[in-house]
Design a protein around this motif. Structure first.
Motif, PDB file in Angstrom:
ATOM      1  N   ASN A 170       6.429  -2.312  -7.690  1.00 56.60           N
ATOM      2  CA  ASN A 170       6.035  -0.897  -7.688  1.00 56.60           C
ATOM      3  C   ASN A 170       5.965  -0.299  -9.090  1.00 56.60           C
ATOM      4  OD1 ASN A 170       5.945  -1.009  -4.881  1.00 56.60           O
ATOM      5  ND2 ASN A 170       8.018  -0.208  -4.632  1.00 56.60           N
ATOM      6  N   SER A 175       3.304  -3.302 -13.268  1.00 61.04           N
ATOM      7  CA  SER A 175       3.504  -3.465 -11.832  1.00 61.04           C
ATOM      8  C   SER A 175       3.182  -4.893 -11.407  1.00 61.04           C
ATOM      9  CB  SER A 175       2.607  -2.471 -11.086  1.00 61.04           C
ATOM     10  OG  SER A 175       2.452  -2.839  -9.738  1.00 61.04           O
ATOM     11  N   TYR A 216       3.079  -5.940   0.483  1.00 63.60           N
ATOM     12  CA  TYR A 216       3.354  -4.607   1.031  1.00 63.60           C
ATOM     13  C   TYR A 216       4.786  -4.526   1.558  1.00 63.60           C
ATOM     14  CZ  TYR A 216       2.682  -0.137   3.345  1.00 63.60           C
ATOM     15  OH  TYR A 216       2.794   1.179   3.721  1.00 63.60           O
ATOM     16  N   SER A 276       7.058  -4.241  -1.406  1.00 68.80           N
ATOM     17  CA  SER A 276       6.969  -2.885  -1.960  1.00 68.80           C
ATOM     18  C   SER A 276       7.784  -1.896  -1.140  1.00 68.80           C
ATOM     19  CB  SER A 276       5.504  -2.439  -2.013  1.00 68.80           C
ATOM     20  OG  SER A 276       5.391  -1.068  -2.309  1.00 68.80           O
ATOM     21  N   GLN A 277       7.643  -1.975   0.179  1.00 68.79           N
ATOM     22  CA  GLN A 277       8.380  -1.071   1.069  1.00 68.79           C
ATOM     23  C   GLN A 277       9.883  -1.302   0.965  1.00 68.79           C
ATOM     24  OE1 GLN A 277       6.669   1.282   3.746  1.00 68.79           O
ATOM     25  NE2 GLN A 277       5.687   1.162   1.761  1.00 68.79           N
ATOM     26  N   GLU A 293      11.079   0.206  -2.310  1.00 70.35           N
ATOM     27  CA  GLU A 293      11.049   1.661  -2.165  1.00 70.35           C
ATOM     28  C   GLU A 293      12.285   2.151  -1.419  1.00 70.35           C
ATOM     29  OE1 GLU A 293       7.804   4.926  -0.695  1.00 70.35           O
ATOM     30  OE2 GLU A 293       8.248   3.327   0.728  1.00 70.35           O
ATOM     31  N   VAL A 307       7.152   5.366  -3.341  1.00 71.10           N
ATOM     32  CA  VAL A 307       5.890   4.877  -3.886  1.00 71.10           C
ATOM     33  C   VAL A 307       4.859   5.998  -3.739  1.00 71.10           C
ATOM     34  CG1 VAL A 307       4.029   3.198  -3.607  1.00 71.10           C
ATOM     35  CG2 VAL A 307       6.408   2.487  -3.282  1.00 71.10           C
ATOM     36  N   LYS A 366      -0.642   5.159  -5.357  1.00 69.10           N
ATOM     37  CA  LYS A 366      -0.272   4.001  -6.166  1.00 69.10           C
ATOM     38  C   LYS A 366      -1.247   2.853  -5.906  1.00 69.10           C
ATOM     39  CE  LYS A 366       2.565   0.869  -8.163  1.00 69.10           C
ATOM     40  NZ  LYS A 366       1.722  -0.324  -8.000  1.00 69.10           N
TER      41      LYS A 366
END
Length: 391
Positions: A237, A247, A271, A274-275, A278, A285, A289
């Motif tokens: 992220n 990133s 994904y 990333s989650q 976060e 995020v 982004k």
């Protein structure tokens, strides 16, 4: 077809290194974001997901910082992950001993090299700095570690001194030298020049640690690779001190889809990764982004939605499934009949043409009055036009 980028990208003759190493510092520089503190179970969770991505190296932390930090680094090193596990160390014997006790594969040892850092932070001369660094590199190599030497604030360091310290690092057995753009103050053209100048003097792997203060961390990393560097530091992220770092997902997807450089990563987990970061860092995020933001695959404009329903790549450079993301049609002021019809079809509801037009009209009116059209509000709108109906 899962992606479609500009064909003109391939019209430019660019040469990247044959082998590129990505080492992720989410668990170290990312955690140095003010307000972020990851416990051992959280660090382990992220490290496992980074390994699932097939990342090359994980900078697991700065073990001398605290007992908990040391415990985290040691736990990650004990996971027997495929990625090499690195620890950050100052140029101090006790730091290296702490890293050794964690059973890591290697270290990144660093010292500020710019006149600003030498004078105001370290209060040492260039010659003293050279000796301090070489002693640490020598000690770490004697203990069988992979050793990377990072010149902090390298991009604001006198070029002759930078060349000298990197040459000495190479002669003392360092495996890699790092250009730290500590305050993100170099341009892509400047990075290309710097790497090119260093390549004339040293025969050792060069890595790039770029900060995003001017929004150029990714561009600077790409420019450095094109000039001959072959390793890049990233964070999930793009988190990190101040404006963050290069990133991870932006670098990998840009190399893959824009430049055709496949690092053989398991990009389908991006994904989810990333989650996870976060949630565990409590750093939201941004919706816009690149790559992993919610809006990358959300569409509201009627013209766009019509095209996306017909062929997603009209308004998406790649399909969301490629990274484990998903597309969403958002209803609002700019929605047209086709978007609302798609939503109704999703719910299994048939309406007449007049009912559809009325629903579209109410959706627009409510959004312009400040209402976000979530599923509940949409259901209420449909009921107000269609009458009672089971969704």
């Amino acid at each position: 077809m899962k992606y479609f980028v500009s064909p003109y990208n391939q019209s430019v003759d660019l040469k990247f290194p044959e082998n590129i190493t990505v080492y992720d510092t989410t668990l170290r520089d990312g955690e140095q974001t003010p307000g972020v503190c990851l416990r051992t179970p959280e660090k382990l969770k992220i490290a496992r997901k980074l390994d699932e991505l097939r990342l090359h190296q994980i900078e697991a932390g700065f073990p001398v910082v605290s007992h908990e930090e040391k415990r985290s680094v040691k736990a990650i090193a004990g996971e027997n992950l495929d990625a090499q596990i690195l620890a950050l160390c100052r140029t101090k014997k006790e730091d290296i001993d702490t890293a050794l006790d964690c059973n890591v594969d290697g270290i990144i040892t660093f010292l500020g090299t710019s006149a600003l850092h030498l004078k105001h932070k370290l209060k040492v001369s260039q010659e003293d700095a050279l000796n301090i660094c070489m002693n640490s590199i020598e000690y770490a190599k004697e203990h069988g570690l992979f050793v990377a030497f990072s010149a902090e604030d390298a991009t604001r360091t006198d070029l002759d001194f930078l060349k000298n310290i990197y040459k000495r690092a190479q002669s003392y057995g360092a495996d890699r030298v790092h250009i730290a753009d500590t305050v993100g103050a170099i341009s892509p053209q400047g990075m290309g020049y710097l790497v090119g100048e260093l390549k004339k003097e040293i025969d050792i792997e060069i890595a790039l640690h770029c900060h995003n203060d001017f929004g150029m961390a990714l561009s600077n990393s790409i420019a450095g690779l094109l000039a001959g560097a072959s390793a890049v530091s990233t964070t999930v992220n793009g988190i990190g001190e101040r404006a963050g770092n290069t990133s991870l997902e932006e670098l990998v997807m840009t190399l893959l889809l824009i430049y055709g450089v496949d690092l053989d990563f398991n990009i389908g987990v991006f994904y989810e990764l990333s989650q996870m970061v976060e949630e565990l860092t409590n750093m939201k995020v941004p919706d816009n982004k690149p790559i992993v933001g919610k809006n990358v695959f959300r569409h509201e404009s009627g013209i766009h939605v019509d095209a996306v329903i017909e062929e997603p790549l009209t308004y998406e450079p790649f399909l969301p499934e490629l990274i484990g993301h998903q597309r969403r049609i958002v209803l609002g002021k700019h929605s047209g009949c086709r978007a609302v019809k798609a939503k109704l079809d999703e719910c299994g509801i048939d309406v007449t043409r007049d009912e559809l037009c009325k629903i579209v009209e109410i959706v627009k009116e409510k959004r312009e009055k400040g209402k976000y059209i979530n599923d509940n509000i949409f259901n209420d709108i449909v009921r107000s036009v269609r009458g009672p109906f089971e969704f």
